[in-house]
Design an enzyme around this catalytic site. Structure first.
Site, PDB file in Angstrom:
ATOM      1  N   HIS A 179      11.460 103.584  64.122  1.00 35.09           N
ATOM      2  CA  HIS A 179      10.419 102.475  63.969  1.00 35.09           C
ATOM      3  C   HIS A 179      10.544 101.525  62.596  1.00 35.09           C
ATOM      4  O   HIS A 179       9.936 100.279  62.692  1.00 35.09           O
ATOM      5  CB  HIS A 179       9.150 102.821  64.081  1.00 35.09           C
TER       6      HIS A 179
ATOM      7  N   HIS B 283      13.725 108.108  76.547  1.00 34.21           N
ATOM      8  CA  HIS B 283      13.679 106.655  76.994  1.00 34.21           C
ATOM      9  C   HIS B 283      14.493 105.858  76.349  1.00 34.21           C
ATOM     10  O   HIS B 283      15.229 106.266  75.343  1.00 34.21           O
ATOM     11  CB  HIS B 283      12.110 106.293  76.439  1.00 34.21           C
TER      12      HIS B 283
ATOM     13  N   GLU C 193       8.490 103.330  76.902  1.00 33.71           N
ATOM     14  CA  GLU C 193       7.413 104.149  76.053  1.00 33.71           C
ATOM     15  C   GLU C 193       6.892 103.837  74.883  1.00 33.71           C
ATOM     16  O   GLU C 193       5.671 103.931  74.459  1.00 33.71           O
ATOM     17  CB  GLU C 193       8.445 105.642  75.954  1.00 33.71           C
ATOM     18  N   GLU C 194       7.636 102.738  74.220  1.00 33.94           N
ATOM     19  CA  GLU C 194       7.359 102.396  72.819  1.00 33.94           C
ATOM     20  C   GLU C 194       5.978 101.398  73.005  1.00 33.94           C
ATOM     21  O   GLU C 194       5.220 100.912  71.914  1.00 33.94           O
ATOM     22  CB  GLU C 194       8.211 101.638  72.076  1.00 33.94           C
TER      23      GLU C 194
ATOM     24  N   ASP D  29      13.860 102.476  76.121  1.00 38.65           N
ATOM     25  CA  ASP D  29      13.575 101.301  75.252  1.00 38.65           C
ATOM     26  C   ASP D  29      13.337 101.421  73.955  1.00 38.65           C
ATOM     27  O   ASP D  29      13.236 102.754  73.513  1.00 38.65           O
ATOM     28  CB  ASP D  29      12.187 100.929  76.027  1.00 38.65           C
TER      29      ASP D  29
ATOM     30  N   ASP E 229      15.686 107.467  68.220  1.00 44.00           N
ATOM     31  CA  ASP E 229      14.438 107.123  68.967  1.00 44.00           C
ATOM     32  C   ASP E 229      14.629 106.080  70.115  1.00 44.00           C
ATOM     33  O   ASP E 229      14.387 104.718  69.861  1.00 44.00           O
ATOM     34  CB  ASP E 229      13.241 106.727  68.144  1.00 44.00           C
TER      35      ASP E 229
END
Length: 451
Positions: free
Chosen positions: A423, A90, A156-157, A92, A123
């Site tokens: 994150h 992903h 996705e996030e 995003d 990520d």
């Protein structure tokens, strides 16, 4: 890394990979368009589409998914009669949080102490680059021996389910013999790992109202019901004395039988402060991979600076619940909402709203694809044996794909090892892991084609 032509090719491509990841990280592609411009996500999507076209992919398309974001699709044909492998990542990313807390700007890939720092570096923009590196290495060493589909998700996030719903409406699009999800990570740097279980998740907003408006705390405090105090009591009810998650009707006694996580190492990885206890019971692996976990992600209330002496009339929170394999996320959502409502004190008005959900996932590790990946990782990591681990995070698409394509084998690999700090502020990727995992993926595709 053992010398072999694929590894040598990937090594030669690493400067290009760094340049490309720099370009991709520069897009502020957070799929929350109240906070970040839609044009940033669209720019990242177009970057991925151009990269696929450059590599000879056909049918490259920006898919408008039902949540208002775009996923990027492309198809690279292999030899006649070849198997088909779907590669997922992903583009995003999570918001950068406090940009002033970053040592370097979050959307400018920066090398420091042997790692590359930037939001999405691991990520999962790094996952996009990993797939490209693997395919380029194969093209330079005899060709790609399978049909390849690539899907790069754009939300996705956010957990809004756009790609899942699109796939359900177009089930033929992503059909494959094997699916490689490039959004997991090694247990730690240098330990080749496939993730065999993911917790699901649900997001619930809870709002409590007690008064027609805020009141002076000196004149009314002590009898007027405080909505913020009520909310604090509700949120506290979600944890037992030892910190274990306690949602009425949701069990939390499952055990993890695979790779274990030593408590001292976890404390170090999680940067737990000296003297602060871990929460929950059972092994660390039980707690983070096999059991439910609640987290209060945010509370709407007055900030300390500028606060007035007021009894609050309304308060709101966003609650995340991670759901272990074997528990239906929809049922867990109902239990969480019922718990919040039942534990609201003083007859306060309470409302709950689900805003995101994803099912847990457990892989079949007995499949031929796992044997092919084990051999590939062993070679890419100089004889290190592949390990099986869980992951506390969620990739909702996994269960959707498993339901749509029950015969497909699903493997989860990626760049999100503990040092990556995904994150969080100062997210980074290990270029050595990017290199090794790209080699492993290329060798896997070759092994799988021959099996």
């Amino acid at each position: 890394m053992s010398s072999n032509p694929v590894a040598e090719t990937v090594a030669s491509l690493m400067p290009r990979a760094k340049a490309e990841l720099t370009e991709l990280v520069a897009f502020k592609s957070v799929a929350d368009f109240d906070q970040f411009p839609r044009s940033e996500s669209e720019g990242a999507a177009n970057w991925v589409a151009r990269a696929l076209r450059t590599e000879g992919f056909q049918d490259v398309a920006l898919l408008d998914t039902p949540d208002g974001t775009q996923s990027v699709y492309g198809f690279l044909p292999g030899p006649e009669g070849a198997k088909t492998v779907l590669l997922y990542a992903h583009y995003d990313v999570q918001p950068p949080l406090d940009e002033t807390a970053w040592a370097t700007p979050p959307f400018a890939l920066t090398e420091r102490d042997g790692r590359w720092y930037g939001r999405g570096a691991a990520d999962c923009k790094g996952g996009v680059i990993m797939h490209l590196l693997a395919l380029r290495a194969l093209k330079a060493n005899g060709g790609v021996p399978v049909n390849v589909k690539v899907i790069a998700e754009g939300s996705e996030e956010q957990g809004t389910g756009g790609l899942e719903r699109y796939a359900e409406d177009h089930p033929e699009l992503l059909t494959a013999d094997t699916i490689v999800i490039g959004d997991a990570g090694n247990f730690r740097v240098g330990v080749p790992t496939v993730t065999t279980a993911l917790r699901g998740m649900t997001l619930v907003r809870v709002r409590i109202d007690t008064l027609g408006g805020n009141l002076h705390s000196g004149q009314f405090g002590g009898a007027a019901p405080d909505a913020l105090a009520a909310l604090i009591r509700v949120l506290d009810s979600l944890r037992a004395e030892d910190g274990s998650t306690t949602v009425d009707g949701l069990t939390g006694e499952a055990r993890w039988d695979g790779l274990q996580y030593e408590e001292g190492q976890f404390r170090e990885d999680a940067k737990v402060l000296d003297g602060v206890e871990l929460i929950g019971s059972g092994t660390v692996a039980d707690r983070i991979w096999a059991r439910p976990a609640v987290t209060v992600l945010g509370i709407d209330c007055p900030p300390v600076v500028g606060a007035t002496p007021s009894v609050q009339a309304s308060a709101r929170a966003l609650v995340s619940l991670r759901v272990p394999p074997g528990v239906d996320a929809a049922e867990a959502t109902k239990l969480l909402q019922a718990h919040l409502e039942a534990n609201t004190p003083w007859g306060a008005r309470v409302s709950t709203e689900q805003i995101g959900q994803g099912q847990a996932f457990r892989a079949d590790t007995t499949s031929p694809a796992y044997a092919a990946m084990a051999e590939a990782m062993r070679l890419a990591y100089d004889g290190e044996e592949m390990q099986y681990a869980g992951q506390g995070g969620s990739i909702p698409l996994c269960n959707t794909l498993a339901s749509l394509y029950p015969r497909a084998e699903i493997l989860l690999i990626g760049l999100s090892e503990p040092e990556a700090q995904i994150h969080a502020v100062n997210e980074s990727v290990s270029p050595e892991e990017l290199e090794r995992l790209s080699v492993a993926e290329a060798l896997f595709l070759r092994n799988y084609a021959a099996g």
